[in-house]
Design a protein around this motif. Structure first.
Motif, PDB file in Angstrom:
ATOM      1  N   ARG A 180      26.849  37.401  35.756  1.00 12.66           N
ATOM      2  CA  ARG A 180      26.835  36.147  35.000  1.00 12.66           C
ATOM      3  C   ARG A 180      26.823  36.500  33.515  1.00 12.66           C
ATOM      4  N   ASN A 181      27.743  35.949  32.762  1.00 11.87           N
ATOM      5  CA  ASN A 181      27.771  36.096  31.296  1.00 11.87           C
ATOM      6  C   ASN A 181      27.754  37.523  30.787  1.00 11.87           C
ATOM      7  N   ASN A 223      22.751  27.671  35.601  1.00 13.65           N
ATOM      8  CA  ASN A 223      21.803  28.358  34.716  1.00 13.65           C
ATOM      9  C   ASN A 223      20.450  28.632  35.352  1.00 13.65           C
ATOM     10  N   GLY A 244      17.787  33.514  31.664  1.00 12.72           N
ATOM     11  CA  GLY A 244      17.955  33.149  33.076  1.00 12.72           C
ATOM     12  C   GLY A 244      17.673  34.326  33.982  1.00 12.72           C
TER      13      GLY A 244
END
Ligand SMILES: *[C@@H]1O[C@H](CO)[C@@H](O)[C@H](O)[C@H]1NC(C)=O
Ligand SMILES: *[C@@H]1O[C@H](CO)[C@@H](O)[C@H](O)[C@H]1NC(C)=O
Ligand SMILES: *[C@@H]1O[C@H](CO)[C@@H](O)[C@H](O)[C@H]1NC(C)=O
Ligand SMILES: *[C@@H]1O[C@H](CO)[C@@H](O)[C@H](O)[C@H]1NC(C)=O
Length: 348
Positions: A120-121, A154, A283
Motif C-alpha cells: 500500500r502506498n 485506509n 495506517g
C-alpha cells in the motif's frame, strides 16, 4: 471502364491500408494496455494468467523439443543493488511478458515461483524492488511471477492477510509450487542467495544491513520467507488477525514449529540483504500493546501470539475472506487490489 478498375484498385488499397493501420494501433494499444479500465467497465475482469503470457512469449512453446533442466550459472556473486531508478522504467525490460512473469527460454526450471508482496502506498520502493529483482531472478534461471497485493482503503494494514490472498490469487494463474513472501523494501545483496524453496520453510531476511547483518532473535521469521505449496498448506497459511505492524511473523514461526517443521537459513555472508530505509507508513502503526519485538496483540482480551498453535487450523487459508476488486497487469508485475474488511474491534 478504366475509371471503374482504378476505383476498385483504390478501394482494395484503402482496405489494406486501413487494416494495417488498425493492426498498428492495436499493437500500440496492447503495449500499454490498461487492465484497470477493462475491469472497471466489465463485470468479468479480463484476466489472462501466467499460462497465457508464457505461451505467448516462449518461442519453444509449440515445438516438440525437450529442454534440459536448468542449472545455476557458475558466476553468481555479490549483487550491485541500484537505488536510483528512473521512474519510467516500467516498460523498459523487453524480455518481460505482461504481469511480471518470466521463465528461462532454453531450459526447464523445476520450481515455479510466485513472489508475493503486500502493498500500500509504496510506489517508489516497488520501482526499486522491480528494477533490481527481475535481473536477479533471471540470473538465477527462475520461472517466476510477481504478485503485488494491494490493500484497499485506509484501515490498519494487514500484511499477513494480504500474503494469504497473494497465495490464492497466484494459484489462479499458474501451477506455482513455491511461494516467496517478501516485503517491498528488502533486496538481496548476493546472487547466491537463492530465491527458491527448500525442504523446510526458509527465512531469507535474517542478515539485514540495518541490523548489521545479524539475526535479531532466534525465532525471527519476517521480511522474506519461502514456502513450498505443501509447507504453506501444512501451516494453514498466515493468521488473518494481525492488523498493524508486527506479530504476524512470530505467529507464522509458531505455526511452522507446531506443524513439525524447522526454519532454514543460509549462511550470513550470502544472505546479506538490504532494507531500503523509510519511515513507518501511516495506517501501519504498531499492534496494540506491542513493545519492541514483543508483540502482544489481543483479540477479545486473548493474546493472539500465545494462542498461535491452538488457532492455526481455524485461522488462516481456510478462513480467508476478502473481496477481489481488480487485477492490473503491468509489464513488470501483476497487481491485485483487494478489500480485506476490517479488524473485529473497529465499528463502522
Ligand atoms: C487506467 O484506467 C483507469 C480507469 O479508466 C484510470 O483511472 C487510470 O488512470 C488509467 N491508468 C493509466 C496508466 O492510464
Ligand atoms: C514429439 O516427440 C516425441 C518423441 O520425440 C514423439 O514420440 C511424439 O510423437 C512427438 N509429438 C508430436 C506432436 O510431434
Ligand atoms: C530433470 O529433473 C527432474 C526432476 O528432478 C528429473 O526427474 C529428470 O530426470 C531431470 N532431467 C534431466 C534431463 O536431467
Ligand atoms: C466476509 O464474508 C461475509 C459473509 O460471510 C461478507 O458479508 C463480508 O462482506 C466478507 N468480508 C469481506 C472483506 O469480504
Amino acid at each position: 471502364m478504366g475509371y471503374q478498375n482504378s476505383f476498385k484498385v483504390f478501394l482494395c488499397l484503402s482496405v489494406i491500408f486501413l487494416f494495417s493501420m488498425k493492426i498498428m494501433v492495436l499493437e500500440k494499444y496492447f503495449e500499454k494496455i490498461n487492465f484497470t479500465a477493462f475491469s472497471i467497465h466489465t463485470t468479468k475482469p479480463i484476466r489472462k494468467g501466467a499460462h497465457y503470457w508464457f505461451s505467448q512469449t516462449n518461442k519453444h512453446a509449440n515445438k516438440n523439443i525437450t529442454l534440459p533442466n536448468c542449472t545455476l550459472p557458475p558466476d553468481l556473486g555479490p549483487y550491485n543493488i541500484q537505488l536510483n531508478v528512473p521512474l519510467d522504467n516500467e516498460f523498459k525490460n523487453e524480455r518481460m511478458s505482461f504481469g511480471g512473469h518470466n521463465k528461462p527460454e532454453n531450459c526447464i526450471a523445476l520450481q515455479k515461483i510466485a513472489i508475493v508482496i503486500p502493498f500500500r502506498n509504496r510506489e517508489s520502493h516497488l520501482k526499486i524492488w522491480l528494477h533490481n529483482m527481475h535481473p536477479f531472478l533471471q540470473k538465477q534461471q527462475a520461472d517466476y511471477g510477481i504478485y503485488v497485493i494491494e490493500q484497499h482503503g485506509n484501515l490498519p494494514f494487514n500484511r499477513a492477510k494480504l500474503l494469504n490472498i497473494g497465495y490464492k490469487e497466484a494459484l489462479k494463474e499458474y501451477d506455482y509450487n513455491c511461494f516467496i513472501f517478501s516485503d517491498v523494501d528488502i533486496i538481496p545483496m548476493d546472487q547466491r542467495n537463492l530465491y527458491r524453496c527448500s525442504t523446510n520453510p526458509k527465512h531469507m531476511a535474517h542478515a539485514l544491513d540495518k541490523f548489521n547483518f545479524r539475526l535479531l532473535y532466534a525465532t525471527l521469521f519476517g521480511g522474506v520467507v519461502a514456502f513450498t505449496k505443501e509447507q504453506f498448506l501444512k501451516v494453514n497459511g498466515f493468521s488473518n488477525l494481525f492488523w498493524g505492524w508486527g506479530g504476524e511473523d512470530d505467529d507464522l514461526y509458531k505455526r511452522v514449529i507446531t506443524a513439525g517443521m524447522q526454519i532454514e537459513r543460509m549462511n550470513n555472508i550470502i544472505s546479506k540483504t538490504k532494507a531500503i530505509p523509510h519511515k513507518r507508513d501511516p495506517g501501519n502503526e504498531d499492534n496494540p500493546k506491542s513493545t519492541g519485538f514483543q508483540h502482544v496483540a489481543t483479540r477479545n482480551g486473548e493474546p493472539l501470539l500465545e494462542k498461535a498453535a491452538r488457532r492455526m487450523y481455524t485461522d488462516g487459508l481456510n478462513s480467508l475472506n476478502y473481496t477481489f476488486i481488480r487485477v492490473m497487469k503491468h509489464r513488470l508485475y501483476t497487481k491485485v487490489l483487494v478489500d480485506i474488511g476490517k479488524p473485529e474491534n473497529i465499528e463502522q
